[in-house]
Design an enzyme around this catalytic site. Sequence first.
Site, PDB file in Angstrom:
ATOM      1  N   TYR A 112       0.857  -1.193   0.000  1.00  0.00           N
ATOM      2  CA  TYR A 112       0.000   0.000   0.000  1.00  0.00           C
ATOM      3  C   TYR A 112       0.887   1.235   0.000  1.00  0.00           C
ATOM      4  O   TYR A 112       1.896   1.297   0.717  1.00  0.00           O
ATOM      5  CB  TYR A 112      -0.874   0.020   1.255  1.00  0.00           C
ATOM      6  CG  TYR A 112      -1.738   1.251   1.364  1.00  0.00           C
ATOM      7  CD1 TYR A 112      -3.035   1.265   0.878  1.00  0.00           C
ATOM      8  CD2 TYR A 112      -1.242   2.426   1.940  1.00  0.00           C
ATOM      9  CE1 TYR A 112      -3.831   2.399   0.952  1.00  0.00           C
ATOM     10  CE2 TYR A 112      -2.023   3.573   2.011  1.00  0.00           C
ATOM     11  CZ  TYR A 112      -3.313   3.543   1.524  1.00  0.00           C
ATOM     12  OH  TYR A 112      -4.080   4.673   1.590  1.00  0.00           O
ATOM     13  N   GLU A 200      -3.387   7.495  -4.087  1.00  0.00           N
ATOM     14  CA  GLU A 200      -3.254   6.205  -3.415  1.00  0.00           C
ATOM     15  C   GLU A 200      -3.043   5.090  -4.437  1.00  0.00           C
ATOM     16  O   GLU A 200      -3.757   5.024  -5.435  1.00  0.00           O
ATOM     17  CB  GLU A 200      -4.531   5.924  -2.613  1.00  0.00           C
ATOM     18  CG  GLU A 200      -4.506   4.628  -1.837  1.00  0.00           C
ATOM     19  CD  GLU A 200      -5.880   4.293  -1.252  1.00  0.00           C
ATOM     20  OE1 GLU A 200      -6.094   4.540  -0.059  1.00  0.00           O
ATOM     21  OE2 GLU A 200      -6.746   3.798  -2.000  1.00  0.00           O
TER      22      GLU A 200
END
Length: 398
Positions: A112, A200
């Site tokens: 992530y 993101e």
Amino acid sequence: MKIHEYQARQLLSDAGIPVPPGSMVETVDDAVAETERILSSGVSLVVVKAQVHAGGRGKAGFVKLVKTSEEAREAATFMLGNRMISNQTGPEGIEVKRLLVAAGVDIEKEFYLAVTLDRGRGVNTLIASSEGGVEIETVAEENPDAILKTPIDPLAGLEAFQARDIATQLGFTGRQIGQAASVMQRLAKLYGELDASLVEINPLVLTSPTEDAPEGRVMAIDAKFGFDDNALFRHKNLQEMHDPAEDNPAEARAEAAGLSYVDLDGNIGCLVNGAGLAMSTMDIVKLHGGDPANFLDVGGSATRESVTEAFRIILGDDRVKGVLVNIFGGIMKCDTIAGAIIEAAKEVGFEVPLVVRLEGTNVDAARRMLEDARNEIPTMRTATDLADAARTVCTAVG
Ligand code: GDP
Ligand code: MN
């Protein structure tokens, strides 16, 4: 403003971050054609993905790996023919109008990576985790130590030593470290250049080793971007990426009428003037056990017509079980609001309880107007002050 994954992938790719090639399509036939094109380029795995402004697609069945054009046809038919319901949509789900068909990759590990503003520390921050793929909120709750937060210097940006350190902590080794660090630095730079509120990549993947890349490759295979609306005027390319089909219809209507409106989950419709008063109105409703259905600031220059439109929007939401009007008349005149209440009562009708608290400019005229119209607005109650108004509306909706 948010954009679709395929648009975010383009921005990443333009910034030099490796992304598997793919195209956006709007029909099943185009999805099949694109799949055939990718398969014929020597790639054996293709991914078909719903393009909607909500995540959780994988678990909802709206990200499918396919190996043949028949499988692609089946996946595309399903996605374009069904509403997607995920943990990030309401129970009614959302319609899927666009798909991304992209080269699939064999994944060794998922990570992530994101950049956003840490409001507490007052600094843009890189967030990284070796627990990628799943929702970061879950990781934050269950294993907060697995999330690394690194402040980004406003002048120097994310520096090479910082990025390499994070890459090492995430478990990258050898050549992977340089690749991952480069993705991080480019992502941090992109965040600033685009006036983003969030960039993101989830997951950032390390691909399985191949002959060409024995250590694997670091690539972005999903991306979510959010932008600061107040800075959009200086990003024409981003404005062009806006997809009105993804807008909340009530918010779009409000914007057209010049109202500041944000849809919320509660059942008390609020009509207020001034952002500060709107905030405190929501707070005091909460304090009395209620739940606002929206944030609405009609502003100082709203006309009777735009305020009537505001009532149409509030009353058009069938979750609304009560309406609270809280006006402190300054530039906005109380009689303008009273006129709009009467107009809305005639046009749409207040079937739900309406609680009105007015103070300030032309309040006496406004009160007389409402008093004269009382028969047309039988559910209306007037309140003496803000606390009384909040209490009354919370009691009325139960
Ligand atoms: P999201 O569920 O909306 O966040 O959609 P993602 O694009 O992140 O996909 C969800 C999951 O599907 C990923 O975490 C991966 O595990 C898997 N996935 C997506 N693309 C690929 C791919 O190209 N290859 C493989 N093997 N898995 C993929
Ligand atoms: Mn994802």
